[in-house]
Structure formats: structure tokens, C-alpha cells
Design a protein around this motif. Structure first.
Motif, short mmCIF file in Angstrom:
data_model
loop_
_atom_site.label_atom_id
_atom_site.label_comp_id
_atom_site.label_asym_id
_atom_site.label_seq_id
_atom_site.Cartn_x
_atom_site.Cartn_y
_atom_site.Cartn_z
N GLU A 117 18.37 16.19 21.52
CA GLU A 117 18.52 15.31 20.36
C GLU A 117 19.77 14.45 20.48
O GLU A 117 20.82 14.92 20.90
N GLY A 118 19.62 13.19 20.10
CA GLY A 118 20.73 12.25 20.14
C GLY A 118 20.89 11.56 21.48
O GLY A 118 21.73 10.65 21.61
N GLN A 119 20.11 11.96 22.49
CA GLN A 119 20.24 11.37 23.81
C GLN A 119 19.53 10.02 23.86
O GLN A 119 18.43 9.85 23.35
N ARG A 120 20.15 9.05 24.48
CA ARG A 120 19.54 7.74 24.66
C ARG A 120 18.75 7.74 25.96
O ARG A 120 19.26 8.17 27.01
N VAL A 121 17.52 7.25 25.90
CA VAL A 121 16.64 7.24 27.06
C VAL A 121 16.13 5.84 27.31
O VAL A 121 16.08 5.00 26.39
N ASN A 122 15.73 5.57 28.54
CA ASN A 122 15.19 4.28 28.92
C ASN A 122 13.68 4.34 29.00
O ASN A 122 13.08 5.41 29.15
N LYS A 123 13.07 3.18 28.93
CA LYS A 123 11.62 3.10 29.02
C LYS A 123 11.14 3.67 30.35
O LYS A 123 11.67 3.34 31.41
N GLY A 124 10.14 4.56 30.28
CA GLY A 124 9.59 5.19 31.48
C GLY A 124 10.30 6.45 31.92
O GLY A 124 9.85 7.13 32.86
N GLN A 125 11.39 6.82 31.28
CA GLN A 125 12.15 8.01 31.67
C GLN A 125 11.35 9.27 31.34
O GLN A 125 10.69 9.37 30.31
N LEU A 126 11.42 10.29 32.22
CA LEU A 126 10.72 11.54 32.03
C LEU A 126 11.35 12.35 30.90
O LEU A 126 12.55 12.61 30.91
N LEU A 127 10.52 12.71 29.92
CA LEU A 127 11.02 13.45 28.75
C LEU A 127 10.63 14.92 28.78
O LEU A 127 11.44 15.78 28.40
N ALA A 128 9.40 15.21 29.22
CA ALA A 128 8.92 16.60 29.21
C ALA A 128 7.80 16.75 30.23
O ALA A 128 7.19 15.76 30.67
N LYS A 129 7.51 18.01 30.59
CA LYS A 129 6.48 18.32 31.59
C LYS A 129 5.60 19.44 31.06
O LYS A 129 6.09 20.45 30.53
N ILE A 130 4.27 19.24 31.22
CA ILE A 130 3.28 20.25 30.80
C ILE A 130 2.66 20.85 32.06
O ILE A 130 2.36 20.15 33.03
N ASP A 131 2.46 22.16 32.04
CA ASP A 131 1.84 22.83 33.19
C ASP A 131 0.43 22.26 33.40
O ASP A 131 -0.39 22.22 32.49
N ASP A 132 0.17 21.80 34.63
CA ASP A 132 -1.10 21.11 34.89
C ASP A 132 -2.26 22.04 35.15
O ASP A 132 -3.40 21.60 35.32
#
Length: 385
Positions: A117-132
Motif C-alpha cells: 500500500e502506498g507504493q507508486r507503480v508504472n503501467k505494465g508493472q507486475l503486481l501479483a502472480k496466481i498459480d497457473d
């Protein structure tokens, strides 16, 4: 002093008419001579008119000597043309179209969250990963098969170009290669859905889901992403202002909580009028360079819907209305002895305590302000200013 002089004049007139006046009247009444009584009454009336004229002359001399007539005391304002801006005032709240709650496109276990929370991110940046669930291994096998299909097709193609082999073998190799390409593209798309990336540049406002939980496609809320770049205020405008409020109309925005005011313009005006409340919607862009303005912040809008370069403005308090519904003011005419003149006017828009006069007054007129309710048409005035 004036009353004493009046008494003296009346006394002199009575004395000059004779001290036996009462006796003469009594004797005439006793005699009962009607004609004589009528003549006596006419004589007395004439004496009374003469006395009144003498008193009026004395009043004129006293006023002239004293230099202070018993005139109504008023103040005036000079009508001058000036720049007049009329504003439509509304209230709204700040919104942004880049304020979203991110949900997954894939069912599975939330394997990892890469931001906080509060982190600035750029467009296209990886936010989370779901087990495939193993589909990445399937993709690897399909890519191997794609490579084989590609090699087979390229060889069949070279042979076919040398007129070696059958056409059906060439077409079968081509169809198998293209089909494998489509299958790999679909699988890559599925694998891509297991990663959650930022759709735009902004700030992670809230991380909702916990790492290790099972998430459902389109249902589970993962996190909220907010951008303060594209801020706007949406407002509903009465249809009466359809011609005066449009795209690029100047707007002043005030934020009471921040004690801040910014200038902007209408960036979009709706072409649709709501049949329920007879209004149309506008969007006003909100400049936010210092990022101090937040979504849902209360704002007050002042929309400049009318401007006159040479407007004649007067206070609302000096305007009266006659029985015919006409508006009028009193102006002071003349220099040595100004008199009150009633002037019928036509008014336009008002702003605060002032209103624009469209007709009836000219630049330089002296409009009576204090005392305007007490003066009468043609009455002489004493101006204190």
C-alpha cells in the motif's frame, strides 16, 4: 424665529384692517344683510390670501439667508461602465476515471503479491502472480511441438518450390503449423492471465486480498489502484444555460478544505438533456500538479457563463417596482438645485449585491442610493456626498 415672524406679519395685517372688524361682522350679522355678509366674507378671504403670500415671502427670504432649505438628504452613486462577469455557482466532488479495483482473470491460488500500500507503480508493472496450475508446462510442450511443425513446414515448402513432393503434403504441413501457432497463442494468453499487471501508472491505495488465498476470476478483489493525473468534476447544468456553458467555458474551482482555488475550463459538455430534471452534464478538468487534490474532495464551481465589457451596474437595494411591474430608480438631475427624477429601467443578470442595467440609464448618471425610498418625482434634493 420663523414662527415669531409669521405671527408678527399676521398681527400687522389684522391691525391694518382695523380694530373694529369683529364689531362690524357682529353688526352685519345682527342686521341680517345677506349681500353685506357676502361682501365681508370676500374681503376677509382676500386678506387671508394676502397674509399667506406675505408669510411665503418671509420663508423664501429666511431660506435664502440661512442657505439651508428643508430638503430631503440623500446620497448618490455615479453610474460608470465596467467589466462584468456573471458566474453560475455549483457544488460537486472530484472524481477520476483511473480509480479501479483490480480483479483476477484466472482462477487459482494467489501465489505472490509484489507491491504494498502506498507504493507508486508504472503501467505494465507486475503486481501479483496466481498459480497457473501447470499450464505453463503445457505451454512449453506446445512450443516444442510448434518448433517441430515449423521445421516440417519449412522443409515441405522448399521441396514444393523445387517441384518435389505432392501438394497435399505441403498443405497439410502448412495447416498443422498454423494450427499449432494458434494453440500456442491461446495458451500464452491463458498463462498471461495468471499475472496481474498495472493497467496505468498510479498508486496502490489498498491491498485487499491476502497472499495464499484462492481467487476467482472477475469476483475476488485484489487491490485498488488510483491515479491523480486525470482528475475532473462532473456537474449538472440547467438547460437554460445550454448556449452559455459549453466546451472551453472558463471555470474557477474552489476547494474549501484545502483553502485552494484553481482555474480551469469545461472539457466536455453533454449533448443530451435529461428529461427528468432538464439538465445536461459537464466535465471540468482539475489541474493537480502537487497531487494535493484527492478523489471525492468537495469542490465549488464558479462557471463564467456571461461577460460584458461595458456593463452599467447598480445596487439591487436602489431598485423599486411600480404597479405595472416595471422597475425604476431615482436619479438626481441638475447641479445647483438637483431634483429627483424617476427612471424606468430594464435589468439583466445579477451578481452578489449588484445587477446589470440593460436600458434606462447612461454612463455618468447620478443614481440616488441612500434615501431612494423616500424621495418623490420632481422633489428638490440635498446631496450629502
Amino acid at each position: 424665529m420663523r414662527s415669531i415672524l409669521k405671527l408678527i406679519v399676521l398681527s400687522l395685517i389684522i391691525v391694518s384692517c382695523g380694530g373694529n372688524k369683529n364689531e362690524s361682522v357682529d353688526s352685519l350679522i345682527a342686521e341680517g344683510n345677506i349681500e353685506a355678509l357676502k361682501e365681508k366674507r370676500s374681503a376677509l378671504n382676500e386678506e387671508q390670501r394676502t397674509a399667506a403670500m406675505q408669510v411665503k415671502k418671509i420663508d423664501s427670504v429666511l431660506e435664502l439667508k440661512s442657505g439651508n432649505k428643508n430638503l430631503p438628504l440623500v446620497s448618490t452613486i455615479v453610474v460608470k461602465d465596467t467589466l462584468f462577469n456573471h458566474y453560475l455557482e455549483l457544488q460537486g466532488s472530484v472524481e477520476t476515471k483511473q480509480n479501479i479495483v483490480i480483479s483476477p482473470e484466472f482462477n487459482g491460488l494467489l501465489e505472490r503479491i509484489y507491491v504494498k500500500e502506498g507504493q507508486r507503480v508504472n503501467k505494465g508493472q507486475l503486481l501479483a502472480k496466481i498459480d497457473d496450475g501447470g499450464i505453463s508446462q503445457q505451454l512449453a510442450q506446445m512450443e516444442t511441438q510448434l518448433a517441430l511443425a515449423k521445421t516440417t513446414f519449412e522443409r515441405r515448402q522448399r521441396l514444393w518450390e523445387q517441384n518435389i513432393g505432392s501438394e497435399i503434403e505441403y498443405l497439410q504441413a502448412k495447416a498443422q503449423y498454423e494450427g499449432q501457432q494458434n494453440s500456442v497463442a491461446q495458451m500464452r494468453s491463458q498463462v498471461g492471465k495468471t499475472t496481474i499487471r498495472a493497467p496505468f501508472t498510479g498508486t496502490i491505495e489498498d491491498v485487499i486480498a491476502e497472499q495464499g488465498t484462492v481467487v476467482a476470476s472477475g469476483q475476488t478483489q485484489i487491490m485498488r489502484l488510483v491515479s491523480l493525473e486525470d482528475m475532473y468534476i462532473e456537474a449538472e447544468i440547467p438547460e437554460d444555460y445550454l448556449t452559455s456553458v459549453s466546451e472551453n467555458t472558463p471555470v474557477t474551482i474552489n476547494f474549501p478544505i484545502l483553502n485552494k482555488t484553481v482555474d480551469s475550463k469545461v472539457r466536455q459538455a453533454s449533448n443530451y438533456i435529461s428529461p427528468t430534471n432538464r439538465t445536461f452534464r459537464i466535465e471540468v478538468a482539475v489541474p493537480n500538479k502537487d497531487k494535493s487534490i484527492k478523489p471525492n474532495l468537495t469542490a465549488r464551481l464558479k462557471i463564467n457563463d456571461y461577460t460584458s465589457e461595458k456593463a452599467l451596474l447598480i445596487p439591487l437595494s436602489v431598485i423599486s417596482e411600480n404597479a405595472d411591474g416595471e422597475q425604476y430608480v431615482y436619479i438626481a438631475e441638475g447641479e445647483d438645485t438637483p431634483v429627483a427624477k424617476r427612471q424606468i429601467i430594464e435589468t439583466g443578470r445579477s451578481q452578489g449585491q449588484n445587477i446589470e442595467v440593460l436600458s434606462g440609464l447612461s454612463n455618468g448618471d447620478f443614481v440616488i442610493k441612500e434615501g431612494a425610498r423616500t424621495v418623490k418625482e420632481g422633489q428638490e434634493l440635498q446631496i450629502k456626498n
